[in-house]
Scaffold this motif. Structure first.
Motif, PDB file in Angstrom:
ATOM      1  N   GLY B  90       0.794  -1.230   0.000  1.00 51.85           N
ATOM      2  CA  GLY B  90       0.000   0.000   0.000  1.00 51.85           C
ATOM      3  C   GLY B  90       0.824   1.276   0.000  1.00 51.85           C
ATOM      4  N   ILE B  91       2.136   1.154  -0.144  1.00 54.02           N
ATOM      5  CA  ILE B  91       2.990   2.335   0.042  1.00 54.02           C
ATOM      6  C   ILE B  91       2.913   3.298  -1.136  1.00 54.02           C
ATOM      7  N   GLU B  92       2.857   2.777  -2.372  1.00 56.00           N
ATOM      8  CA  GLU B  92       2.775   3.708  -3.498  1.00 56.00           C
ATOM      9  C   GLU B  92       1.460   4.486  -3.446  1.00 56.00           C
ATOM     10  N   SER B  93       0.379   3.797  -3.122  1.00 54.20           N
ATOM     11  CA  SER B  93      -0.906   4.509  -3.033  1.00 54.20           C
ATOM     12  C   SER B  93      -0.884   5.565  -1.933  1.00 54.20           C
ATOM     13  N   LEU B  94      -0.219   5.246  -0.826  1.00 58.37           N
ATOM     14  CA  LEU B  94      -0.161   6.205   0.278  1.00 58.37           C
ATOM     15  C   LEU B  94       0.662   7.440  -0.093  1.00 58.37           C
ATOM     16  N   VAL B  95       1.842   7.247  -0.678  1.00 57.71           N
ATOM     17  CA  VAL B  95       2.644   8.427  -1.035  1.00 57.71           C
ATOM     18  C   VAL B  95       1.982   9.202  -2.165  1.00 57.71           C
ATOM     19  N   ASP B  96       1.228   8.502  -3.006  1.00 58.89           N
ATOM     20  CA  ASP B  96       0.447   9.207  -4.020  1.00 58.89           C
ATOM     21  C   ASP B  96      -0.596  10.097  -3.346  1.00 58.89           C
ATOM     22  N   GLU B  97      -1.288   9.564  -2.338  1.00 57.85           N
ATOM     23  CA  GLU B  97      -2.293  10.358  -1.613  1.00 57.85           C
ATOM     24  C   GLU B  97      -1.627  11.579  -0.974  1.00 57.85           C
ATOM     25  N   PHE B 264      -4.232  -1.333  -3.787  1.00 56.52           N
ATOM     26  CA  PHE B 264      -4.940  -0.288  -3.024  1.00 56.52           C
ATOM     27  C   PHE B 264      -4.967   1.073  -3.729  1.00 56.52           C
TER      28      PHE B 264
END
Lengths: 316, 316
Positions: B90-97, B264
């Motif tokens: 889920g890290i790419e989605s989080l840093v994208d957010e 995610f």
């Protein structure tokens, strides 16, 4: 700092989806092993908290991905850059402390362990007691006679056929696999103790050296404005069929980097004093160092089975 | 859970050297860049807390090192396994957010962003408006006419010469670089908008597919008892010289994995409805989708300069 970090981050992190991390963790399926569920759930929580608390951007994260991939690409049989990166961040020393504590809680205080480091090689040559591990001429090296006894920590009795696996760098700071000018297996060897538990061999008084800094670990040191030096040390794995293997290092007290190790591995009980040696044309220094191993029986009585852990630590 | 984790861990962690982590963090030298000092200090704290809270052993850590090295070794021009591992966590989605919020806080609500993913290729062929990106015959594919307009988020005016860079998988779930049976650059293309900001082209209604699970990312999914599926989606990077590039994806509402994406990435505003298309022998479906870009001027006024971030996200 963890608590402060969490508290301080509340205002910074509250603007992000409050359900996101829980959703990722809850995606774990019912068949996941309980330890895996706990450990990876905690890892996801910490990594997400880290990203939110620091507001990590896509660009910063992409740099980290490139960094991690580069560490893997640089790794091979002779080099473990992923391990070196962990070492620079203190992680190998920390998990070593944790593993040691899990054992010593139950068994009081055997010889302290220290990190394996990335330069151990499996199946080093078996040498005869009293041999030298120095395979090339080093005229101005500080030749050392190193000796001691391997005992059972609980009974105090000597252990026969314990293996003392030793390795250290040449005075140029390089392990033999890093240095085409050194003979294969130079400054490495395995010694089997006799019935009295004793071992002795010749080696060099060790030299401080920089860890390899031509890869991601070096980039990390540079980014952190840190030096790459390790204090002079000798590595050991001491093992015997009935005992838990011991992975450790001893450090030369005269080295200024004992208080300042780039991989944070020094423990006070592992700092030693090399003494001048008289009347031995083969050595100017000597060092007596004993190893105390925990038997499987003692470990089992104490309800810990850390042996498999240490076996893995030796790369088996 | 972070707070609980920290509290619950107190008794478990208090037996470890209370100064160790501070010492590692304080080894950072005076010349370290302030952002580096903050971010890496926080990373060290979180990773150490994670190790202590879960009492990570040497053996477990060594497995993690092997895992990280394997991800790098598997990565090349056509595959980014380190990125895929992050995606699964889920890290790419989080840093994208995080990156999107840093922009949109200042600029209200332009088109939502989504993760780049590991399959974008730089310099896709420039195609003429109305062209198809389908380079091979796909008789039973759901051919789709996709069209829309690229506007400036602040002024609402159409943007001329914006580039719509699009890519998606074939119905077999593979991007062309993963599939030797597809022509080079199949299902990829770049389209330049005209003065009216409009674009249109033919593609396929996308297909759900598993992320590659023959490497460390797949191992991770298996350990977590999770499926590898992504909901059907089409990737875009929309850019123009005077605007911040937008990296995004649109998702097909009919796909059950919209609520269940292995990486995610789904956001409600990015879920779209493909409509039946009448009277066009080249397509059975159509989709109108508009993109709103934030100008550099608007971003600067708002005091954010996130453009460099998004440029990096595109691999430049």
């Amino acid at each position: 700092m963890a608590t402060n970090g969490t508290k301080g981050a509340d205002s910074a992190t509250s603007k992000y989806d409050p359900d996101f991390t829980r959703n990722v963790i809850n995606a774990t399926g019912p068949k996941a092993d309980p330890r895996t569920r706990k450990v990876l759930g905690s890892l996801i929580q910490h990594l997400h908290d880290f990203c939110r608390e620091n507001e990590i951007t896509v660009s910063e994260w992409m740099k980290a991905v490139d960094f991690i991939n580069a560490a893997g690409q640089m790794s091979d049989e002779k080099r473990n850059e992923g391990q070196l990166v962990c070492d620079v961040l203190g992680i190998e020393s920390l998990v070593d402390e944790i593993t040691y504590k899990l054992t010593s809680e139950a068994t009081d205080l055997p010889t302290a362990s220290a990190i394996l480091g990335p330069f151990w090689r499996k199946d080093a040559p078996i040498r005869q007691m009293g041999d030298s591990i120095i395979l090339n001429e080093i005229p101005d090296g500080d030749h050392t006679h190193l000796y001691g006894v391997v005992t059972d920590f609980t009974t105090g009795k000597p252990i026969e056929n314990a293996v003392v696996d030793v390795w250290h760098t040449a005075p140029n700071g390089l392990y033999e696999q890093q240095d085409p000018d050194q003979p294969d297996w130079n400054l490495r060897g395995r010694f089997f103790t006799k019935a009295d538990g004793k071992f002795d061999f010749y080696c060099l008084r060790p030299t401080s050296y920089p860890i390899p800094f031509d890869g991601p670990a070096g980039q990390l040191l540079q980014m952190l404005d840190r030096h790459p030096m390790r204090p002079a040390h000798i590595h050991f794995i001491v093992s015997s069929p009935g005992h838990q293997p011991l992975v450790t290092q001893i450090f030369d007290r005269r080295d200024e980097h004992c208080t300042n190790d780039s991989v944070f591995a020094v423990k006070e009980s592992l700092i030693v004093d090399f003494l001048p040696r008289e009347g031995d044309p083969k050595a100017q220094f000597e060092l007596k160092y004993d190893f105390r191993l925990v038997s499987f029986e003692a470990a089992e009585k104490a309800g810990v089975t850390p042996n498999a852990e240490q076996e893995s630590a030796t790369g088996i």
